[in-house]
Design a protein around this motif. Structure first.
Motif, short mmCIF file in Angstrom:
data_model
loop_
_atom_site.label_atom_id
_atom_site.label_comp_id
_atom_site.label_asym_id
_atom_site.label_seq_id
_atom_site.Cartn_x
_atom_site.Cartn_y
_atom_site.Cartn_z
N VAL A 124 35.35 54.21 90.19
CA VAL A 124 35.72 55.60 90.43
C VAL A 124 35.25 55.96 91.83
CG1 VAL A 124 35.40 57.99 89.71
CG2 VAL A 124 35.53 56.20 87.98
N ASN A 127 35.15 61.63 95.29
CA ASN A 127 36.24 62.60 95.42
C ASN A 127 35.74 63.79 96.25
OD1 ASN A 127 38.07 64.68 94.99
ND2 ASN A 127 38.47 64.10 92.86
N TYR A 173 38.46 61.58 87.13
CA TYR A 173 39.22 60.37 87.49
C TYR A 173 39.90 59.76 86.27
CZ TYR A 173 40.38 55.93 89.71
OH TYR A 173 41.05 54.86 90.21
N TYR A 174 39.15 59.67 85.18
CA TYR A 174 39.73 59.08 83.97
C TYR A 174 40.88 59.93 83.43
CZ TYR A 174 36.64 55.10 83.35
OH TYR A 174 36.01 53.91 83.50
N HIS A 175 40.74 61.26 83.55
CA HIS A 175 41.81 62.13 83.05
C HIS A 175 43.06 61.99 83.90
CE1 HIS A 175 40.23 64.59 79.71
NE2 HIS A 175 39.06 64.20 80.21
N SER A 176 42.89 61.78 85.17
CA SER A 176 44.07 61.68 86.03
C SER A 176 44.63 60.26 86.10
CB SER A 176 43.73 62.19 87.45
OG SER A 176 42.66 61.45 87.96
N HIS A 177 43.94 59.32 85.48
CA HIS A 177 44.47 57.95 85.43
C HIS A 177 44.43 57.41 84.00
CE1 HIS A 177 43.06 58.53 89.57
NE2 HIS A 177 43.93 57.61 89.94
N GLU A 179 46.40 55.79 82.34
CA GLU A 179 47.06 54.49 82.14
C GLU A 179 46.13 53.31 82.38
OE1 GLU A 179 47.17 56.37 84.73
OE2 GLU A 179 46.92 55.06 86.46
N ILE A 180 44.98 53.59 82.96
CA ILE A 180 44.09 52.49 83.33
C ILE A 180 43.62 51.65 82.15
CG2 ILE A 180 41.73 51.98 84.10
CD1 ILE A 180 42.11 53.80 86.38
#
Length: 306
Positions: A124, A127, A173-177, A179-180
């Motif tokens: 991550v 930001n 970060y996890y919320h906006s990705h 698909e990871i």
RNA sequence: GGUACCAUAGCUCAGUAGGUAGAGCAAUGGACUGAAAAUCCAUGUGUCCCUGGUUCGAUCCCAGGUGGUACCA
């Protein structure tokens, strides 16, 4: 039949002063293995006596067993679980490629569990926009923001402003990705635990503390501070580095340092055991062995299982 | 040897206008996903020095012992 097909990793865990390193080295010698340390403090260079590196333990019958994830970052740096997991699997695959057996050995329960449970952790990046936005907020405001997330990943303690901001950063970060996905190798571990009678453990800890002070542990801390590491950063490493730094900077007496540190190490060993018991309860099978049993006997027993 | 003070949890000590007692530390159990050797939560612990007296009842009051500390000799 290939004997190594049943397990692709041997794990040796135990509390401090249980003698797990010698056991791991002797075993690695027998099975053509290499050791991957699981110790959150031995990753630091120059911090030798205080972290109990005992590098001589890696030499068996004149052969030095290769070891990894020791002496990999500078003192003052803040290494973390994510980095450990990444570094571990890099080394793990490398050892496998070379046809050798990885032996994870250590006492940092969370690092070991991050590997064994294959926690989903991805890089991550910082930001800057978010950090600017959060700047100046109080810890309780930050905690509220963190709590408002439907937790996807991050469960870190948010006990300081800095950690809370990092927590929000990771969560964002996890919320906006969503698909990871992380693709980690399959592990088939044989887990060995070294247990040691409580009273004996305390005796060994105290004896070892005296020895290491005689060997120059105070000077080691002085040297690290002189090389430019801020005392506060050293204090945050806890135990030896905390108490010795307080002593070296004149905040506490030698007696207070010795007694306080001795107690703190005893408490730490207890917490390590608490973690291992929890791992067992959550489904990991740990084969416990007595620290006082002859080392060759223990190695032979493990060889039978492999 | 005399005088004074003290004796309560593993340790340092508080307390009870007489109704069998409580803090800190230690200890023990637990939590733990980006500083984890960090951080946090929970839980006990007792011939209240001994013997006798007063009292319905003494850890507390009285007397004597024993041990410790300080001062005097």
């Amino acid at each position: 039949m290939d004997l190594s097909s049943q397990y692709n990793l041997v794990v040796i865990l135990g509390p401090t002063a249980s003698g797990k390193t010698s056991l791991a080295a002797k075993l690695a010698y027998q099975i053509n293995g290499e050791i991957i340390s699981a110790d959150s403090r031995q990753v630091y260079r120059q911090m030798d006596l205080g972290t109990g590196k005992d590098l001589a333990d890696y030499t068996v019958d004149g052969v030095t067993i290769p070891y990894h994830l020791i002496d990999i970052v500078e003192p003052g740096y803040k290494y973390n679980v994510y980095e450990y997991q990444t570094d571990f699997f890099k080394v793990f695959e490398d050892i496998q490629t070379r046809g050798k057996m990885p032996v994870m050995c250590g006492g940092t329960g969370m690092y070991m569990e991050a590997v064994l449970s294959r926690f989903k952790m991805v890089h991550v990046p910082a930001n800057p926009d978010l950090r600017e936005q959060l700047e100046g907020k109080s810890l309780s405001e930050l905690s509220d923001i963190l709590a408002s997330f439907k937790k996807l990943h991050n469960k870190t303690d948010a006990d300081t402003v800095k950690r809370a901001i990092r927590g929000i950063e990771i969560e964002t970060y996890y919320h906006s990705h969503p698909e990871i996905e992380v693709d980690l190798p399959e592990l088939k571990p044989l887990i060995i635990g070294v247990k040691i009678d409580r009273e004996l453990r305390r005796e060994k800890i105290t004896r070892r503390l005296k020895t290491r002070l005689d060997e120059g542990m105070v000077e080691e801390v002085r040297r690290i501070i002189d090389s430019g590491v801020h005392p506060d950063d050293l204090i945050y490493y806890g135990l030896e580095y905390k108490f010795l730094t307080l002593y070296v900077t004149g905040k506490i007496s030698f007696k207070e340092m010795f007694e306080g540190l001795n107690i703190a190490i005893h408490q730490f060993a207890k917490r390590q055991m608490t973690w291992f018991r929890k791992m067992e309860r959550s489904g990991f099978h740990i084969h416990w062995m007595e620290a006082t049993d002859p080392i060759d006997q223990r190695v032979n027993e493990i060889l039978k299982w492999i």
